[in-house]
Design an enzyme around this catalytic site. Structure first.
Site, PDB file in Angstrom:
ATOM      1  N   ASN A 210       0.852  -1.197   0.000  1.00 57.62           N
ATOM      2  CA  ASN A 210       0.000   0.000   0.000  1.00 57.62           C
ATOM      3  C   ASN A 210       0.887   1.246   0.000  1.00 57.62           C
ATOM      4  O   ASN A 210       2.107   1.147  -0.074  1.00 57.62           O
ATOM      5  CB  ASN A 210      -0.953  -0.022   1.200  1.00 57.62           C
ATOM      6  CG  ASN A 210      -0.182  -0.113   2.501  1.00 57.62           C
ATOM      7  OD1 ASN A 210       0.565   0.787   2.847  1.00 57.62           O
ATOM      8  ND2 ASN A 210      -0.329  -1.224   3.213  1.00 57.62           N
ATOM      9  N   ASP A 279      -3.922  -6.546   5.033  1.00 59.86           N
ATOM     10  CA  ASP A 279      -4.881  -7.432   5.695  1.00 59.86           C
ATOM     11  C   ASP A 279      -4.803  -8.854   5.141  1.00 59.86           C
ATOM     12  O   ASP A 279      -5.143  -9.814   5.824  1.00 59.86           O
ATOM     13  CB  ASP A 279      -6.306  -6.894   5.522  1.00 59.86           C
ATOM     14  CG  ASP A 279      -6.517  -5.649   6.371  1.00 59.86           C
ATOM     15  OD1 ASP A 279      -6.010  -5.634   7.513  1.00 59.86           O
ATOM     16  OD2 ASP A 279      -7.149  -4.681   5.895  1.00 59.86           O
ATOM     17  N   LYS A 289       9.217 -16.643 -10.942  1.00 60.81           N
ATOM     18  CA  LYS A 289       8.406 -15.551 -11.485  1.00 60.81           C
ATOM     19  C   LYS A 289       7.217 -16.123 -12.279  1.00 60.81           C
ATOM     20  O   LYS A 289       7.412 -16.996 -13.136  1.00 60.81           O
ATOM     21  CB  LYS A 289       9.275 -14.682 -12.388  1.00 60.81           C
ATOM     22  CG  LYS A 289       8.566 -13.486 -12.934  1.00 60.81           C
ATOM     23  CD  LYS A 289       9.472 -12.675 -13.839  1.00 60.81           C
ATOM     24  CE  LYS A 289       8.658 -11.618 -14.548  1.00 60.81           C
ATOM     25  NZ  LYS A 289       9.380 -10.992 -15.635  1.00 60.81           N
ATOM     26  N   PRO A 305      -2.311 -12.169  10.110  1.00 61.88           N
ATOM     27  CA  PRO A 305      -2.600 -11.982  11.541  1.00 61.88           C
ATOM     28  C   PRO A 305      -2.815 -10.494  11.816  1.00 61.88           C
ATOM     29  O   PRO A 305      -2.195  -9.653  11.166  1.00 61.88           O
ATOM     30  CB  PRO A 305      -1.330 -12.475  12.239  1.00 61.88           C
ATOM     31  CG  PRO A 305      -0.259 -12.398  11.187  1.00 61.88           C
ATOM     32  CD  PRO A 305      -0.941 -12.618   9.861  1.00 61.88           C
ATOM     33  N   ASP A 306      -3.699 -10.172  12.761  1.00 62.05           N
ATOM     34  CA  ASP A 306      -3.876  -8.769  13.161  1.00 62.05           C
ATOM     35  C   ASP A 306      -2.902  -8.505  14.318  1.00 62.05           C
ATOM     36  O   ASP A 306      -3.109  -8.992  15.438  1.00 62.05           O
ATOM     37  CB  ASP A 306      -5.327  -8.507  13.578  1.00 62.05           C
ATOM     38  CG  ASP A 306      -5.577  -7.024  13.747  1.00 62.05           C
ATOM     39  OD1 ASP A 306      -4.773  -6.358  14.436  1.00 62.05           O
ATOM     40  OD2 ASP A 306      -6.558  -6.510  13.179  1.00 62.05           O
ATOM     41  N   LYS A 337     -13.285  -0.142  15.892  1.00 63.80           N
ATOM     42  CA  LYS A 337     -11.965  -0.790  16.061  1.00 63.80           C
ATOM     43  C   LYS A 337     -11.487  -0.645  17.505  1.00 63.80           C
ATOM     44  O   LYS A 337     -10.866  -1.551  18.056  1.00 63.80           O
ATOM     45  CB  LYS A 337     -10.934  -0.170  15.102  1.00 63.80           C
ATOM     46  CG  LYS A 337     -11.098  -0.696  13.679  1.00 63.80           C
ATOM     47  CD  LYS A 337     -10.185  -0.008  12.671  1.00 63.80           C
ATOM     48  CE  LYS A 337     -10.507  -0.524  11.273  1.00 63.80           C
ATOM     49  NZ  LYS A 337     -10.041   0.290  10.190  1.00 63.80           N
ATOM     50  N   LYS A 341     -11.004  -4.310  18.983  1.00 64.40           N
ATOM     51  CA  LYS A 341      -9.613  -4.765  19.152  1.00 64.40           C
ATOM     52  C   LYS A 341      -9.112  -4.570  20.581  1.00 64.40           C
ATOM     53  O   LYS A 341      -7.933  -4.756  20.859  1.00 64.40           O
ATOM     54  CB  LYS A 341      -8.692  -4.028  18.162  1.00 64.40           C
ATOM     55  CG  LYS A 341      -9.013  -4.300  16.682  1.00 64.40           C
ATOM     56  CD  LYS A 341      -7.862  -3.888  15.763  1.00 64.40           C
ATOM     57  CE  LYS A 341      -8.260  -4.028  14.301  1.00 64.40           C
ATOM     58  NZ  LYS A 341      -7.109  -3.968  13.393  1.00 64.40           N
TER      59      LYS A 341
HETATM   60  O1  PMT Z   1       3.001   6.100   6.624  1.00 63.80           O
HETATM   61  P1  PMT Z   1       2.421   7.427   6.142  1.00 63.80           P
HETATM   62  O2  PMT Z   1       2.592   7.624   4.667  1.00 63.80           O
HETATM   63  O3  PMT Z   1       2.945   8.574   6.960  1.00 63.80           O
HETATM   64  O4  PMT Z   1       0.829   7.376   6.367  1.00 63.80           O
HETATM   65  C1  PMT Z   1       0.313   7.304   7.652  1.00 63.80           C
HETATM   66  C2  PMT Z   1      -0.851   6.290   7.760  1.00 63.80           C
HETATM   67  C3  PMT Z   1      -2.006   6.794   6.911  1.00 63.80           C
HETATM   68  C4  PMT Z   1      -0.390   4.906   7.248  1.00 63.80           C
HETATM   69  C5  PMT Z   1      -1.211   6.188   9.278  1.00 63.80           C
HETATM   70  O5  PMT Z   1      -1.630   7.450   9.731  1.00 63.80           O
HETATM   71  C6  PMT Z   1      -2.310   5.165   9.507  1.00 63.80           C
HETATM   72  O6  PMT Z   1      -3.496   5.418   9.386  1.00 63.80           O
HETATM   73  N1  PMT Z   1      -1.902   3.905   9.867  1.00 63.80           N
HETATM   74  C7  PMT Z   1      -2.802   2.757  10.025  1.00 63.80           C
HETATM   75  C8  PMT Z   1      -3.145   2.196   8.677  1.00 63.80           C
HETATM   76  C9  PMT Z   1      -4.067   0.982   8.779  1.00 63.80           C
HETATM   77  O7  PMT Z   1      -3.646  -0.101   8.426  1.00 63.80           O
HETATM   78  O8  PMT Z   1      -5.251   1.206   9.277  1.00 63.80           O
HETATM   79  P2  PMT Z   1      -6.401   0.070   9.478  1.00 63.80           P
HETATM   80  O9  PMT Z   1      -7.608   0.864   9.803  1.00 63.80           O
HETATM   81  O10 PMT Z   1      -6.431  -0.827   8.297  1.00 63.80           O
HETATM   82  O11 PMT Z   1      -5.893  -0.766  10.714  1.00 63.80           O
HETATM   83  C10 PMT Z   1      -6.309  -0.502  12.056  1.00 63.80           C
HETATM   84  C11 PMT Z   1      -5.168  -0.737  13.017  1.00 63.80           C
HETATM   85  O12 PMT Z   1      -4.840  -2.123  13.077  1.00 63.80           O
HETATM   86  C12 PMT Z   1      -3.883  -0.008  12.688  1.00 63.80           C
HETATM   87  O13 PMT Z   1      -3.322   0.425  13.890  1.00 63.80           O
HETATM   88  C13 PMT Z   1      -3.012  -1.093  12.060  1.00 63.80           C
HETATM   89  O14 PMT Z   1      -1.618  -0.865  12.300  1.00 63.80           O
HETATM   90  C14 PMT Z   1      -3.479  -2.330  12.787  1.00 63.80           C
HETATM   91  N2  PMT Z   1      -3.390  -3.577  12.001  1.00 63.80           N
HETATM   92  C15 PMT Z   1      -4.157  -3.740  10.894  1.00 63.80           C
HETATM   93  C16 PMT Z   1      -4.121  -4.936  10.203  1.00 63.80           C
HETATM   94  C17 PMT Z   1      -3.263  -5.962  10.656  1.00 63.80           C
HETATM   95  N3  PMT Z   1      -3.189  -7.116  10.024  1.00 63.80           N
HETATM   96  N4  PMT Z   1      -2.515  -5.768  11.752  1.00 63.80           N
HETATM   97  C18 PMT Z   1      -2.563  -4.600  12.431  1.00 63.80           C
HETATM   98  O15 PMT Z   1      -1.849  -4.414  13.422  1.00 63.80           O
END
Ligand code: PMT
Length: 399
Positions: A210, A279, A289, A305-306, A337, A341
């Site tokens: 991403n 995710d 390849k 995994p989360d 969340k 979580k």
């Molecule tokens: O890195 P930059 O370019 O500065 O941009 C910053 C940002 C936009 C990436 C940052 O501000 C941000 O929003 N980070 C979280 C991005 C994210 O994955 O959000 P989510 O809503 O999908 O996930 C929720 C939370 O669960 C997050 O804290 C994430 O780190 C965590 N997560 C999600 C999925 C996963 N498999 N494991 C996790 O720990």
């Protein structure tokens, strides 16, 4: 009583248009009980007169290294010893360059070299000058030398440009200056931070990922270190310099990030999950390849995994702060969340708005916790990092 009560402050003014704000800054410092002595460069005097600064500070203004009256008593050494702190506002690109090189060509830079007091710098310049590699190199040197940097702010500039480079407003400077006289907010706390994207391999040359640049997470790491924390930064693939005094662990996939985070969180007080973790990952990684064949192709994905939910689900969990990257219904999804979580706090950003979120230098956050919320309005990611860490400190309770 104000933290600035009876504090002896040398206010160094250098030659930028923002110098006009120094009369107000001095007035407000004195309202807090500070004693202010002003030192001006020649350039500063083109923007505001020594007479004005003498009137508002209540003390004679000094401007000359070779002033015979002051030199009789070694004026620059006396001032350097007198100061509890030296505040440079505005600090031009030229002054920052000179300070980073240890030059002592005028009274102000000589005082800065001769003092053991903390030095706080409020940069103010055109946005292009601020972004210039040379200025950023000088900034890194000044930070590594232990100087505090307040701002700069972002917005419309005197020259008509828009961007980072505005001197902070006097009240913002005062609020940051108070930190110089307090125990660092996060003194001794151990904080684990994830930052950047993860990469999930499809074959040896391709991956799913991403747009995360890591800027937000790295800004939090840097601010936390400046506030006295011991930081482990677990970074996905990003091209950012490691903050000074930071333990950095580089990973690629979500599985690797999970393993590193679990290890680091064993003795962490606070966990901040800023990484944009994929995710899903391909169910299998092709050994070679994948060759082009059909017009369309499907890749089977499995849930990763989360990481955040795993850490927050532990019995002996650190104080857990999540991020939520949303494009709609930000508050609704963030609160969901927060509870689903088992988090202590969540910082939500709307990544559909241009000029903030992924890869931008700026961001805006809505922070939610069990019994409260606060909006942190659009600002550079470093400023936001300090504001977020302040909220975390206010709500933190040990595990
Ligand atoms: O890195 P930059 O370019 O500065 O941009 C910053 C940002 C936009 C990436 C940052 O501000 C941000 O929003 N980070 C979280 C991005 C994210 O994955 O959000 P989510 O809503 O999908 O996930 C929720 C939370 O669960 C997050 O804290 C994430 O780190 C965590 N997560 C999600 C999925 C996963 N498999 N494991 C996790 O720990």
């Amino acid at each position: 009583m104000s933290l600035l009560e009876n504090k002896k402050i040398v206010l160094g003014i250098t030659g930028g248009i923002a110098a006009y704000k120094c009369a107000d800054l001095t007035r407000r410092l004195r309202e807090q009980g500070a004693i202010v002595k002003v030192v001006m460069t020649k350039g500063a005097q083109a923007f505001i007169t020594p007479l004005t600064m003498q009137a508002v500070s209540g003390n004679p203004v000094m401007d000359d290294l070779l002033d015979p009256a002051a030199e009789a008593a070694m004026g620059h050494i006396e001032l350097a010893k007198w100061a509890d702190t030296i505040l440079i506002a505005p600090a031009t690109a030229n002054f920052m360059a000179s300070l980073s090189q240890g030059l002592a060509g005028d009274l102000l830079s000589t005082i800065c070299l001769a003092t053991s007091a903390p030095i706080a710098i409020c940069p103010a310049m055109n946005q292009q000058m601020w972004a210039a590699p040379a200025t950023q190199r000088n900034l890194a040197t000044l930070l590594a030398d232990g100087h505090a940097i307040f701002g700069p702010g972002t917005g419309e500039q005197a020259c008509g440009d828009i961007g980072a480079g505005r001197m902070l407003e006097p009240l913002e400077i005062i609020s940051q200056l108070q930190r110089v006289f307090t125990q660092p907010l996060l003194n001794g706390k151990k904080i684990t931070i994830t930052a950047g994207p993860t990469q999930e391999a499809i074959d040896p040359v391709r991956y799913l990922s991403n747009h995360s640049s890591g800027k937000m997470g790295f800004a939090i790491a840097k601010a936390a270190i400046n506030l006295g924390a011991k930081v482990t930064l677990i970074a996905g693939p990003v091209s950012l310099a490691t903050p000074v005094n930071c333990q950095r662990i580089d990973v690629k996939s979500a599985e690797q990030m999970l393993a590193a985070t679990q290890q680091a969180c064993l003795d962490s007080d606070i966990f901040i999950a800023c990484a944009a973790v994929a995710d899903y990952a391909p169910e299998t990684v092709a050994e070679n390849k994948i060759k082009k064949s059909n017009e369309t192709m499907a890749i089977a994905l499995k849930r990763n995994p989360d990481i955040l939910a795993t850490i927050a689900g532990q019995q002996d969990k650190p104080f857990c702060v999540g991020f939520a990257a949303e494009t709609q219904d930000v508050e609704h999804y963030a609160k969901d969340k927060l509870s689903r979580k088992n988090l202590d706090m969540i910082a939500a950003n709307n990544v559909a708005i241009s000029g903030q979120g992924f890869a931008s230098d700026n961001n805006a956050l809505s922070v939610f916790w069990k019994n409260g919320q606060q909006d942190l309005t659009l600002a550079d990611k470093e400023t936001l990092a300090y504001q977020l860490l302040e909220l975390i400190e206010q709500n933190y309770s040990p595990k």
